[in-house]
Motif scaffolding. Structure first.
Motif, mmCIF file in Angstrom:
data_model
loop_
_atom_site.group_PDB
_atom_site.id
_atom_site.type_symbol
_atom_site.label_atom_id
_atom_site.label_comp_id
_atom_site.label_asym_id
_atom_site.label_seq_id
_atom_site.Cartn_x
_atom_site.Cartn_y
_atom_site.Cartn_z
ATOM 1 N N THR A 21 0.839 -1.205 0.000
ATOM 2 C CA THR A 21 0.000 0.000 0.000
ATOM 3 C C THR A 21 0.870 1.250 0.000
ATOM 4 O O THR A 21 2.087 1.192 0.233
ATOM 5 C CB THR A 21 -0.903 0.003 1.242
ATOM 6 O OG1 THR A 21 -0.088 -0.064 2.423
ATOM 7 C CG2 THR A 21 -1.868 -1.152 1.202
ATOM 8 N N PHE A 22 0.253 2.378 -0.277
ATOM 9 C CA PHE A 22 0.965 3.656 -0.243
ATOM 10 C C PHE A 22 0.193 4.612 0.666
ATOM 11 O O PHE A 22 -0.942 4.961 0.348
ATOM 12 C CB PHE A 22 1.072 4.250 -1.659
ATOM 13 C CG PHE A 22 1.915 5.499 -1.714
ATOM 14 C CD1 PHE A 22 3.285 5.399 -1.814
ATOM 15 C CD2 PHE A 22 1.329 6.761 -1.649
ATOM 16 C CE1 PHE A 22 4.062 6.535 -1.876
ATOM 17 C CE2 PHE A 22 2.094 7.895 -1.699
ATOM 18 C CZ PHE A 22 3.472 7.785 -1.817
ATOM 19 N N PRO A 23 0.741 5.014 1.831
ATOM 20 C CA PRO A 23 2.069 4.685 2.363
ATOM 21 C C PRO A 23 2.175 3.209 2.752
ATOM 22 O O PRO A 23 1.177 2.515 2.860
ATOM 23 C CB PRO A 23 2.198 5.593 3.595
ATOM 24 C CG PRO A 23 1.042 6.515 3.576
ATOM 25 C CD PRO A 23 0.009 5.955 2.671
ATOM 26 N N THR A 24 3.404 2.778 2.996
ATOM 27 C CA THR A 24 3.675 1.369 3.196
ATOM 28 C C THR A 24 3.036 0.848 4.475
ATOM 29 O O THR A 24 2.833 1.574 5.444
ATOM 30 C CB THR A 24 5.190 1.121 3.234
ATOM 31 O OG1 THR A 24 5.437 -0.279 3.390
ATOM 32 C CG2 THR A 24 5.838 1.869 4.385
ATOM 33 N N SER A 25 2.734 -0.454 4.477
ATOM 34 C CA SER A 25 2.187 -1.129 5.653
ATOM 35 C C SER A 25 3.103 -2.254 6.117
ATOM 36 O O SER A 25 2.715 -3.055 6.962
ATOM 37 C CB SER A 25 0.799 -1.698 5.326
ATOM 38 O OG SER A 25 0.868 -2.617 4.233
ATOM 39 N N ARG A 26 4.314 -2.300 5.584
ATOM 40 C CA ARG A 26 5.246 -3.366 5.924
ATOM 41 C C ARG A 26 6.081 -3.006 7.161
ATOM 42 O O ARG A 26 6.214 -1.824 7.503
ATOM 43 C CB ARG A 26 6.183 -3.651 4.743
ATOM 44 C CG ARG A 26 5.460 -4.163 3.508
ATOM 45 C CD ARG A 26 4.830 -5.515 3.765
ATOM 46 N NE ARG A 26 4.195 -6.073 2.566
ATOM 47 C CZ ARG A 26 2.911 -5.963 2.275
ATOM 48 N NH1 ARG A 26 2.103 -5.335 3.098
ATOM 49 N NH2 ARG A 26 2.417 -6.499 1.174
#
Length: 770
Positions: free
Chosen positions: A661-666
């Motif tokens: 996703t953007f922003p990241t969810s990692r």
């Protein structure tokens, strides 16, 4: 013929459906038989219009709650029921596919809705042999009144129903709005959500707001210089100007703000003048509301006159009776119809016309698309404990979107629907997507795959029938999601008008006279996609937001290692031709093939002695190359290439990053690893860009005297070269230079040429960088 650079599983396949596929040009107009790009499908149509003088079986009730059942073998279509109404009106059409006919007669039964068990009122029976056939453009069959009868065949004294029964094909006007027998499992509430429809996306305009200045503002604190900006709001779009450099009660900006708006103009333009009184605190000094229907529309670069608008007092403004509130704002507001609002990728665009219809030119042709069927579609969801799919297609070209009917519970649906678009530019793209209908279970519509076809790659008047693979990239890797069978024909009304389009500017004139910055275009395109998705989502049945965004490639500009590699390989493929020519010339100079080198010597002498032959020879060479390559002219439309996209060789981590996703969810450790990898890739790009900049700066330093000795040597060489070329004829100088370049390896030095050595010793500005 070259072999396809991709596995056979992902290859394009030519098909041979049972279609007419023929059109006739008559007097410049295209005359086409209805549905000639798809297979003809036979249907039995039953139109139930209304009934009168119906009586219920319940003695206690004076009226009935009637509804109608249309039965054909094992298939049954039901209308809605009306409460306590003896003269109901339904006006509903039922369509039964010919290959599903399992009876010799069709029965129309009128029933009375009851709590325990519905009562039988009467029926009308039609023998299928006696049903007439209708072929458009024949007028629709007129419905007639029929006396309803009991089960034994006796006519009732009261009760009639108006019906029309006929045989036809999917070309019938009633086809799109009819209840279909293959959707028998869908209730009356869900029928409207599976019908095919044609949608028109809203006409988009650029709204340009030029904020010039304000006058007589009333800040609450007169002891400090105001820091004023203007906030402009249009729907969910909000843009602020910079803080005015004139820190008085009469600030000025002269700043342009651009928005995307759609007809009809439903939302007003709201401007608020704000004073920055603290770190996170703004004081509203005034407010202005402008209705877009009152805004001037312009078709050219001529500016509209600026106007003064009164600012309204904000509700939180302190009342001061001794001070009259007379603040004003100076604006220039216009709806710019000379632009094409980019609601899709500029390369994949299906329309380049300006917003204003006054600037439109006549069409140059016709695009016809037959959506025949699909095969091998995966099961996308579960229903009643088993996998299923409810597939439909959406095609988008220009402002017209079309949606086929949904085929319930079939991995090999057959639509056989045909659609037509006017073509205004041949260098445009039509996009066709296949989706799983999630309306029936209250979920989202899931994308299965899409196909793009560029019209300029199609021959005119030819029918292309192919099976296109639906290729998608998933977190697990590239996958084939089945195939969609299409028939496409592009015809032009005037070949000359079509060819003349190649000389016209791609975009309207305003894009070149008053260009919009790249950063603005990115934001405006995002807003345009959201507006289109919102408007189409309000139709019935709605075209869901996820469907619109998928076809318009929203988010395609997000960073991806795979795309970066693919684009780098594309650039190297383009440069490979130049590199191949350079290598060939190097082999000629080194006498690797003495015969070729001797022929080049002869060609050099001819072109130098007869310089007027240089350009004719060059163009004649290109002509013969083009004629030679005609043998390998592509015979089929291009389609998705997994090798070109690097989809078949992408790693798991790169795929996980692309689908993040953007922003990241990692987690932070994964983000840190990806950041380090991005820095490594960026470092290599930085090195290449730095090397290119270095070569350009070395060229500039030849005459900049940053290295006085090198500049002195170059200036002296230029004087010597000018003196020699004035004395020696040009032909002799070129021959000497050519023979020197083509000299034999035995008299060629093993070290680099002195010109190369001199150029590499020139200073660049790399020494000045930190």
């Amino acid at each position: 013929m070259q072999k396809p650079p991709f596995p056979e599983e992902f290859a394009l396949k030519q098909t041979a459906p049972k279609i007419a596929g023929s059109g006739v040009i008559t007097g410049g107009d295209k005359v086409i038989s209805a549905y000639d790009l798809v297979e003809q499908m036979e249907y039995l149509y039953v139109r139930v219009v209304k009934a009168k003088e119906l009586t219920g079986k319940d003695v206690a009730a004076a009226t009935c709650d009637p509804y109608v059942e249309v039965r054909l073998g094992n298939y049954k279509g039901v209308t809605k029921h009306f409460e306590k109404k003896s003269n109901p009106e339904w006006n509903l059409v039922f369509a039964f596919a010919h290959d599903q006919l399992q009876a010799s007669h069709v029965e129309v039964v009128v029933k009375d809705k009851d709590v325990m068990m519905d009562d039988f009122i009467g029926r009308v029976v039609f023998d299928l042999v006696d049903v007439p056939r209708r072929v458009p453009p024949d007028s629709p069959l007129a419905p007639q009144w029929y006396k309803i009868e009991e089960r034994k065949g006796e006519k009732l004294k009261k009760g009639e129903i108006m019906l029309a029964v006929w045989k036809g094909t999917q070309a019938d006007e009633a086809f799109s709005d009819a209840w279909h027998s293959d959707a028998a499992a869908v209730g009356n509430e869900g029928v409207s959500r599976i019908r095919g429809k044609v949608y028109l996306s809203p006409k988009l305009w650029y709204l340009r707001v030029n904020v010039i200045q304000c006058q007589d503002l009333l800040p609450s604190d007169r002891s400090r210089p105001p820091e004023v900006c203007v906030k402009v709001i249009l729907g969910n779009q909000a843009i602020k100007t910079r803080i005015s450099s004139v820190k008085t009660v009469n600030p000025s900006w002269n700043e342009d703000l651009v928005f995307v708006v759609a007809e009809p103009f439903e939302e007003p333009l709201i401007l608020t003048v704000e004073d920055k009184v603290g770190a996170n605190k703004d004081e509203v000094l005034g407010r202005c509301l402008i209705l877009l229907n009152t805004v001037a529309k312009r078709q050219d670069s001529k500016p509209v006159p600026a106007k003064w608008h009164n600012l309204e007092k904000h509700s939180g403004f302190e009342e001061k009776k001794e001070v009259k509130f007379a603040s004003k704002i100076h604006l220039r507001v216009s709806l710019d119809g000379g632009y094409h609002v980019l609601d899709e990728s500029s390369y994949h665009s299906s329309d380049y016309r300006p917003s204003s219809k006054l600037l439109w030119k006549s069409s140059i042709g016709l695009l016809e698309l037959g959506i025949i069927s699909a095969t091998g579609l995966p099961l996308m969801k579960t229903r009643d404990g088993r996998g299923t799919i409810d597939a439909y297609c959406v095609a988008k070209y220009g402002p017209k979107w079309v949606r086929t009917r949904t085929i319930i519970d079939s991995g090999s649906p057959k639509w056989n629907e045909q659609y037509t678009w006017e073509v205004f530019d041949p260098c445009t793209v039509i996009t066709i997507g296949v989706f799983d209908n999630g309306h029936l279970q209250g979920g989202k519509d899931t994308s299965i795959g899409k196909v793009r076809i560029r019209l300029s790659t199609l021959e005119t008047e030819r029918v292309y029938t192919h099976s296109y693979p639906l290729i998608v990239l998933k977190p697990s890797g590239v996958k084939k999601m089945g195939e969609v069978h299409l028939a496409v024909r592009y015809s032009c009304t005037s070949y000359f008008n079509m060819l003349s389009k190649y000389a016209d500017p791609l975009l309207p004139k305003m894009h070149y006279v008053h260009p919009i910055s790249v950063s603005q275009l990115r934001s405006l395109r995002h807003q345009a996609v959201q507006i289109v998705a919102s408007r189409l989502g309000r139709a019935e049945p709605p075209l869901k937001k996820e469907t619109v965004e998928y076809l318009l490639d929203l988010g395609s500009d997000i960073w991806s290692v795979r795309k970066a590699k693919a684009n780098f390989v594309r650039v190297m493929h383009i440069l490979s031709g130049v590199i191949a020519v350079a290598n060939w010339f190097d082999h000629v100079c080194k006498w690797r093939n003495p015969l070729t080198t001797l022929l080049i010597h002869i060609l050099l002498v001819i072109l130098v002695l007869y310089p007027e032959l240089i350009f004719p020879t060059f163009y004649l060479y290109l002509f013969f190359i083009g004629i030679w390559n005609y043998r390998w002219k592509p015979r089929h439309p291009p389609h998705m290439d997994i090798r070109l996209s690097h989809a078949d060789a992408v790693g798991h981590d790169e795929l996980d990053e692309e689908f993040d996703t953007f922003p990241t969810s990692r987690p932070s450790d994964i983000v840190r690893m990806r950041y380090d990898r991005l820095r490594s890739i960026g470092g290599r790009i930085q090195t290449v860009v730095g090397d290119l900049a270095m070569q350009g700066e070395r060229l500039q330093s030849l005459l900049s005297w940053r290295d006085p000795r090198a500049s002195a040597l170059f200036v002296a060489f230029c004087f010597w070269a000018a003196f020699v070329l004035y004395i020696v004829p040009c032909q002799i100088a070129l021959l000497v230079w050519g023979f020197y370049v083509l000299r034999h390896p035995k008299i060629r030095s093993k070290t680099p040429h002195f010109c190369t050595n001199f150029f590499k010793r020139l200073p660049a500005r790399s020494d000045l960088m930190l």
